[in-house]
Design an enzyme around this catalytic site. Sequence first.
Site, PDB file in Angstrom:
ATOM      1  N   HIS A  56      -0.113  -8.253   7.893  1.00 62.88           N
ATOM      2  CA  HIS A  56      -1.534  -8.545   7.703  1.00 62.88           C
ATOM      3  C   HIS A  56      -1.926  -8.467   6.241  1.00 62.88           C
ATOM      4  O   HIS A  56      -1.187  -7.910   5.409  1.00 62.88           O
ATOM      5  CB  HIS A  56      -2.393  -7.581   8.528  1.00 62.88           C
ATOM      6  CG  HIS A  56      -2.254  -6.146   8.118  1.00 62.88           C
ATOM      7  ND1 HIS A  56      -1.230  -5.343   8.561  1.00 62.88           N
ATOM      8  CD2 HIS A  56      -3.004  -5.354   7.299  1.00 62.88           C
ATOM      9  CE1 HIS A  56      -1.354  -4.125   8.051  1.00 62.88           C
ATOM     10  NE2 HIS A  56      -2.438  -4.111   7.277  1.00 62.88           N
ATOM     11  N   ARG A 108       4.534  -2.790   1.476  1.00 65.68           N
ATOM     12  CA  ARG A 108       4.112  -4.054   0.881  1.00 65.68           C
ATOM     13  C   ARG A 108       5.256  -5.048   0.903  1.00 65.68           C
ATOM     14  O   ARG A 108       6.349  -4.765   0.398  1.00 65.68           O
ATOM     15  CB  ARG A 108       3.635  -3.834  -0.557  1.00 65.68           C
ATOM     16  CG  ARG A 108       2.252  -3.248  -0.679  1.00 65.68           C
ATOM     17  CD  ARG A 108       1.736  -3.244  -2.110  1.00 65.68           C
ATOM     18  NE  ARG A 108       2.463  -2.309  -2.935  1.00 65.68           N
ATOM     19  CZ  ARG A 108       2.122  -1.033  -3.115  1.00 65.68           C
ATOM     20  NH1 ARG A 108       1.056  -0.539  -2.514  1.00 65.68           N
ATOM     21  NH2 ARG A 108       2.851  -0.253  -3.886  1.00 65.68           N
TER      22      ARG A 108
END
Length: 266
Positions: free
Chosen positions: A135, A155
Amino acid sequence: MKLEPRFVEKPWGRTELPWMFDGTNGRRIGEIWFENRNDNSLPLLAKYIFTSERLSVQVHPNDEQARERGLGQGKNECWYILDAQEDAVLGLGLRAALSPDALRSAAADGSIEDLVDWKPVAAGDFIYVPAGTIHAIGAGISLLEFQQNADVTYRLYDYGRPRELHLEEGVAVSRPEFDMDNYRHAGGPGASVLANGPHFCLVRATSDNEVPRGLDGRCRWVMPLEGTVASGSEEASCGECLLLEPNAPLWFSERAIALVGAQGPL
């Protein structure tokens, strides 16, 4: 008790915040966390997020995956959109499934940005983001986030910003799909149970009578969207958060709207 706000600087944050917060003194504030500074063991965390740029494409582990990595718990989260510019978007899952090797390559060369399924977003939208969902929050969005209190983010891509990526960890816990039943508009009148899962529940209410009685015996996080809420001598308005002990009374002012969350399902 009224929880204390902690202003967190982020490269994608803002130097100007909404009226209910003091000036940033030139800092780029991306998040405001509500904490009990005498107790770091709260299982859930309420916070504001303000974006001027896209957040990284990222993913969080679930509880089992987190414990395998020596962490206390994973991170399921949800977002209530307070404001969004006209072209604002959220990245929720991928448009097509990828093998682990293909996902790793797409994250490394940046092509994952075009593979993310970007959805338009507006004020009053509510999104539940299960652990494992790839997301990203887009630019020009203000939202309230309610989540498991786990500061663990992998990340996958960060648009060239000089921050660490976590490709191996992120690929290992990722799943490409996002269930659109977890995305709905919830800004209308009256009460609504927004989330009711194993980790937390979240209710949008306009009076104490609309808060399910199943929450009475648990600690509750109360975040006003409009008006004020009070318990005993403590009062909170927009930009503040109350943490109520089990069975503590709760009062809403006229025309108040608040999000009320608790650990576990109803």
